[in-house]
Design an enzyme around this catalytic site. Structure first.
Site, PDB file in Angstrom:
ATOM      1  N   HIS A 136       0.813  -1.217   0.000  1.00  0.00           N
ATOM      2  CA  HIS A 136       0.000   0.000   0.000  1.00  0.00           C
ATOM      3  C   HIS A 136       0.849   1.271   0.000  1.00  0.00           C
ATOM      4  CE1 HIS A 136      -3.681  -2.385   1.743  1.00  0.00           C
ATOM      5  NE2 HIS A 136      -3.411  -2.671   0.504  1.00  0.00           N
ATOM      6  N   CYS A 177       3.955  14.603  -6.908  1.00  0.00           N
ATOM      7  CA  CYS A 177       3.028  15.541  -7.561  1.00  0.00           C
ATOM      8  C   CYS A 177       2.039  14.756  -8.425  1.00  0.00           C
ATOM      9  CB  CYS A 177       3.847  16.510  -8.417  1.00  0.00           C
ATOM     10  SG  CYS A 177       2.840  17.501  -9.538  1.00  0.00           S
ATOM     11  N   CYS A 201       2.951  16.027 -12.461  1.00  0.00           N
ATOM     12  CA  CYS A 201       4.196  15.672 -13.163  1.00  0.00           C
ATOM     13  C   CYS A 201       4.904  14.500 -12.511  1.00  0.00           C
ATOM     14  CB  CYS A 201       5.136  16.873 -13.247  1.00  0.00           C
ATOM     15  SG  CYS A 201       5.978  17.258 -11.696  1.00  0.00           S
TER      16      CYS A 201
HETATM   17  P1  NAD Z   1      -7.051  -3.022  10.421  1.00  0.00           P
HETATM   18  O1  NAD Z   1      -6.999  -1.736  11.170  1.00  0.00           O
HETATM   19  O2  NAD Z   1      -8.217  -3.312   9.563  1.00  0.00           O
HETATM   20  O3  NAD Z   1      -6.965  -4.251  11.446  1.00  0.00           O
HETATM   21  C1  NAD Z   1      -5.992  -4.321  12.431  1.00  0.00           C
HETATM   22  C2  NAD Z   1      -5.973  -5.752  12.936  1.00  0.00           C
HETATM   23  O4  NAD Z   1      -4.910  -5.870  13.865  1.00  0.00           O
HETATM   24  C3  NAD Z   1      -7.243  -6.182  13.684  1.00  0.00           C
HETATM   25  O5  NAD Z   1      -7.638  -7.447  13.189  1.00  0.00           O
HETATM   26  C4  NAD Z   1      -6.790  -6.281  15.138  1.00  0.00           C
HETATM   27  O6  NAD Z   1      -7.452  -7.311  15.842  1.00  0.00           O
HETATM   28  C5  NAD Z   1      -5.337  -6.612  14.971  1.00  0.00           C
HETATM   29  N1  NAD Z   1      -4.478  -6.212  16.093  1.00  0.00           N
HETATM   30  C6  NAD Z   1      -4.634  -5.173  16.965  1.00  0.00           C
HETATM   31  N2  NAD Z   1      -3.597  -5.123  17.824  1.00  0.00           N
HETATM   32  C7  NAD Z   1      -2.763  -6.133  17.481  1.00  0.00           C
HETATM   33  C8  NAD Z   1      -1.514  -6.591  17.987  1.00  0.00           C
HETATM   34  N3  NAD Z   1      -0.902  -5.970  19.005  1.00  0.00           N
HETATM   35  N4  NAD Z   1      -0.919  -7.665  17.390  1.00  0.00           N
HETATM   36  C9  NAD Z   1      -1.529  -8.291  16.335  1.00  0.00           C
HETATM   37  N5  NAD Z   1      -2.705  -7.904  15.816  1.00  0.00           N
HETATM   38  C10 NAD Z   1      -3.322  -6.832  16.378  1.00  0.00           C
HETATM   39  O7  NAD Z   1      -5.711  -3.090   9.610  1.00  0.00           O
HETATM   40  P2  NAD Z   1      -5.392  -3.705   8.188  1.00  0.00           P
HETATM   41  O8  NAD Z   1      -5.930  -5.091   8.104  1.00  0.00           O
HETATM   42  O9  NAD Z   1      -3.958  -3.456   7.977  1.00  0.00           O
HETATM   43  O10 NAD Z   1      -6.233  -2.844   7.121  1.00  0.00           O
HETATM   44  C11 NAD Z   1      -6.411  -1.457   7.185  1.00  0.00           C
HETATM   45  C12 NAD Z   1      -5.705  -0.624   6.131  1.00  0.00           C
HETATM   46  O11 NAD Z   1      -5.245   0.510   6.829  1.00  0.00           O
HETATM   47  C13 NAD Z   1      -4.489  -1.190   5.472  1.00  0.00           C
HETATM   48  O12 NAD Z   1      -4.648  -1.016   4.128  1.00  0.00           O
HETATM   49  C14 NAD Z   1      -3.310  -0.320   5.926  1.00  0.00           C
HETATM   50  O13 NAD Z   1      -2.575   0.166   4.810  1.00  0.00           O
HETATM   51  C15 NAD Z   1      -3.920   0.884   6.564  1.00  0.00           C
HETATM   52  N6  NAD Z   1      -3.307   1.311   7.847  1.00  0.00           N
HETATM   53  C16 NAD Z   1      -1.953   1.284   8.015  1.00  0.00           C
HETATM   54  C17 NAD Z   1      -1.397   1.665   9.230  1.00  0.00           C
HETATM   55  C18 NAD Z   1       0.111   1.618   9.384  1.00  0.00           C
HETATM   56  O14 NAD Z   1       0.830   1.744   8.409  1.00  0.00           O
HETATM   57  N7  NAD Z   1       0.602   1.381  10.599  1.00  0.00           N
HETATM   58  C19 NAD Z   1      -2.203   2.079  10.281  1.00  0.00           C
HETATM   59  C20 NAD Z   1      -3.589   2.099  10.073  1.00  0.00           C
HETATM   60  C21 NAD Z   1      -4.117   1.705   8.850  1.00  0.00           C
HETATM   61 ZN    ZN Z   2       4.628  18.673 -10.520  1.00  0.00          ZN
END
Ligand code: NAD
Ligand code: ZN
Length: 266
Positions: free
Chosen positions: A128, A136, A139
């Protein structure tokens, strides 16, 4: 009477990892929770009145670029302020353990926080994108996010709007990265799905693909994900507790200690 407390995973998982030539992993926001990065399901103070889905799409960005840029600036500041946790470090150690024995390893993450790389993971694809880069929309020039702006941040070269290098809802995943993740899932002997609710496709399809192709698939999550009923083993616990214990059970704990005593974490 005392019940002995063992690890939350089976001997089968440890044995399958020991026998594996190919190991692949999918991570989601949950693995960064113990670093203090909120998942999309955790409340996040300032931004609580918005649903992430309402900000993380191109229509929202074009309608209110300053708002969406502000949300990303907030998230970027947050991840720059935290450290990788024991779960991130354990996956870097698992990679070293697998590759040292001549095996194949790939970590595909849905996270955009850069914490896996900071923990030392090298065979890593960011499905992701990354919060830490911007470009940008006109461009495609890489943009410097540190520039402080009033109103929307624009391109130094052409004046176009600057957006983060993340994949928004409704957008395609980077093709090469996803192809690599799919191939690793299809070939894996053991597949770990860590800290993902497995509701966002196509990433959520990777553990299922691995299972169909014959891998032993373990989910590490304190609560069952959407695909929990379709994996080989559900490991109930947090990434920061379970993954170091798993690596220790393989005899790879020294890899984690090595990391702390001056390895390659940035
Ligand atoms: P999600 O928020 O949908 O789910 C998080 C999952 O993690 C839940 O199932 C929860 O039960 C579990 N969880 C919570 N604490 C935990 C722990 N300590 N250890 C293990 N598991 C734990 O997240 P997702 O499935 O990644 O999907 C959401 C989208 O949001 C993704 O596309 C992602 O790119 C984006 N996102 C990224 C970040 C980041 O980069 N840190 C943060 C938030 C959302
Ligand atoms: Zn530009």
């Amino acid at each position: 009477m005392h019940q002995p407390v063992g690890p939350p995973f089976s001997d089968t998982l440890v044995r399958r990892l020991r026998e594996a030539d190919r190991v692949a992993v999918l991570t989601g926001a949950g693995i960064s929770a113990e670093s203090g990065v909120p998942t999309f399901r955790d409340p996040d103070g300032l931004w609580q009145r918005f649903r992430p889905e309402e900000l993380a799409n191109v229509e929202a960005f074009l309608a209110n670029p300053t708002l969406v840029q502000g949300w990303y600036a907030h998230r970027r500041a947050l991840v720059e302020d935290v450290e990788p946790n024991a779960g991130h470090r354990a996956l870097a150690a698992l990679e070293r353990w697998v590759t040292a024995r001549g095996g194949d390893f790939l970590l595909a993450t849905q996270n955009v926080d850069g914490l896996h790389a900071r923990a030392g993971s090298e065979r890593l694809v960011e499905l992701h994108g990354s919060l830490l880069r911007s470009h940008c929309i006109d461009c495609a020039a890489e943009a410097d996010e540190s520039a402080d702006a009033r109103g929307p941040l624009t391109c130094q070269a052409c004046g176009g709007l600057v957006r983060p290098d993340v994949v928004w809802f409704g957008e395609q995943l980077p093709e090469a990265a996803f192809a690599q993740a799919e191939q690793a899932a299809a070939l894996a002997d053991v597949y770990l799905s860590v800290g993902t609710s497995a509701v966002v496709y196509p990433a959520a399809g990777l553990p299922l693909l691995a299972r169909q192709a014959g891998a032993y698939v373990a989910e590490v999550n304190p609560t069952p994900s959407d695909i929990a009923g379709r994996v080989s083993e559900q490991v109930r616990g947090t990434a920061g507790e379970v993954l170091p214990a798993l690596v220790a059970a393989l005899g790879g704990a020294s890899g984690i200690r090595g990391q702390e005593s001056g390895g390659n974490d940035g």
